[in-house]
Design a protein around this motif. Structure first.
Motif, PDB file in Angstrom:
ATOM      1  N   THR A  15       0.837  -1.204   0.000  1.00  0.00           N
ATOM      2  CA  THR A  15       0.000   0.000   0.000  1.00  0.00           C
ATOM      3  C   THR A  15       0.869   1.250   0.000  1.00  0.00           C
ATOM      4  N   ARG A  16       1.904   1.254   0.833  1.00  0.00           N
ATOM      5  CA  ARG A  16       2.813   2.405   0.878  1.00  0.00           C
ATOM      6  C   ARG A  16       3.515   2.604  -0.463  1.00  0.00           C
ATOM      7  N   ALA A  17       3.924   1.515  -1.084  1.00  0.00           N
ATOM      8  CA  ALA A  17       4.600   1.614  -2.382  1.00  0.00           C
ATOM      9  C   ALA A  17       3.663   2.221  -3.424  1.00  0.00           C
ATOM     10  N   GLU A  18       2.404   1.829  -3.408  1.00  0.00           N
ATOM     11  CA  GLU A  18       1.430   2.405  -4.341  1.00  0.00           C
ATOM     12  C   GLU A  18       1.241   3.895  -4.079  1.00  0.00           C
ATOM     13  N   ASP A  19       1.208   4.288  -2.809  1.00  0.00           N
ATOM     14  CA  ASP A  19       1.086   5.713  -2.471  1.00  0.00           C
ATOM     15  C   ASP A  19       2.279   6.501  -3.003  1.00  0.00           C
ATOM     16  N   VAL A  20       3.461   5.949  -2.852  1.00  0.00           N
ATOM     17  CA  VAL A  20       4.667   6.624  -3.344  1.00  0.00           C
ATOM     18  C   VAL A  20       4.606   6.752  -4.864  1.00  0.00           C
ATOM     19  N   LYS A  21       4.159   5.710  -5.541  1.00  0.00           N
ATOM     20  CA  LYS A  21       4.036   5.772  -7.004  1.00  0.00           C
ATOM     21  C   LYS A  21       3.061   6.874  -7.418  1.00  0.00           C
ATOM     22  N   LYS A  22       1.938   6.999  -6.705  1.00  0.00           N
ATOM     23  CA  LYS A  22       0.963   8.053  -7.016  1.00  0.00           C
ATOM     24  C   LYS A  22       1.584   9.430  -6.827  1.00  0.00           C
ATOM     25  N   HIS A  23       2.326   9.595  -5.745  1.00  0.00           N
ATOM     26  CA  HIS A  23       2.972  10.886  -5.495  1.00  0.00           C
ATOM     27  C   HIS A  23       3.999  11.204  -6.579  1.00  0.00           C
ATOM     28  N   LEU A  24       4.752  10.205  -6.980  1.00  0.00           N
ATOM     29  CA  LEU A  24       5.742  10.435  -8.035  1.00  0.00           C
ATOM     30  C   LEU A  24       5.072  10.796  -9.357  1.00  0.00           C
ATOM     31  N   ALA A  48       2.232  12.316  -9.653  1.00  0.00           N
ATOM     32  CA  ALA A  48       1.748  13.690  -9.489  1.00  0.00           C
ATOM     33  C   ALA A  48       2.896  14.683  -9.660  1.00  0.00           C
ATOM     34  N   LEU A  49       4.040  14.377  -9.095  1.00  0.00           N
ATOM     35  CA  LEU A  49       5.192  15.273  -9.234  1.00  0.00           C
ATOM     36  C   LEU A  49       5.646  15.379 -10.687  1.00  0.00           C
ATOM     37  N   ASN A  50       5.512  14.303 -11.412  1.00  0.00           N
ATOM     38  CA  ASN A  50       5.923  14.320 -12.818  1.00  0.00           C
ATOM     39  C   ASN A  50       5.003  15.171 -13.687  1.00  0.00           C
ATOM     40  N   THR A  51       3.835  15.539 -13.177  1.00  0.00           N
ATOM     41  CA  THR A  51       2.933  16.400 -13.951  1.00  0.00           C
ATOM     42  C   THR A  51       3.288  17.874 -13.806  1.00  0.00           C
ATOM     43  N   VAL A  52       4.118  18.202 -12.838  1.00  0.00           N
ATOM     44  CA  VAL A  52       4.525  19.594 -12.635  1.00  0.00           C
ATOM     45  C   VAL A  52       5.583  19.930 -13.682  1.00  0.00           C
ATOM     46  N   PRO A  53       5.322  20.957 -14.485  1.00  0.00           N
ATOM     47  CA  PRO A  53       6.309  21.302 -15.515  1.00  0.00           C
ATOM     48  C   PRO A  53       7.599  21.809 -14.873  1.00  0.00           C
TER      49      PRO A  53
END
Length: 105
Positions: A75-84, A86-91
């Protein structure tokens, strides 16, 4: 050799086997108790005999705890993937430009 000494030796060996398993279980339980501890795959030492029946319930509890920890880590790994993601969408920021990140929505 008397039968008593043979029985004593067998009882001593069984006690040693039991103690070896208890030591392994304690080590595994400590690794689960450590919130930040790293847990890697475990293979029983080749010298260990099959788990004694008297430790079956403890082994089952340990297995359940390991499965719970694995689920938590997944579950934690999936949360980290989601955060990453999201960060990759920031130009990327342009040099000398102000950067703002809308964290409220």
């Amino acid at each position: 050799m008397s039968p008593d000494s043979s029985e004593t030796r067998e009882a001593g060996a069984a006690r040693t086997d039991l103690d070896a398993w208890v030591t392994e279980f304690e080590r595994l339980e400590r690794s689960l108790d450590d919130e930040h501890g790293l847990f890697s795959g475990w293979e029983p030492p080749a010298s260990l005999v099959p788990i004694p029946e008297s430790l079956r319930a403890r082994a089952e509890r340990l297995l359940a705890r390991q499965e719970q920890r694995l689920s938590e880590l997944q579950t934690r790994a999936e949360d980290v993937k989601k955060h990453l993601r999201a960060l990759n969408t920031v130009p990327p920021a342009k040099e000398h430009a102000a950067v703002f990140l809308d964290v409220t929505g």
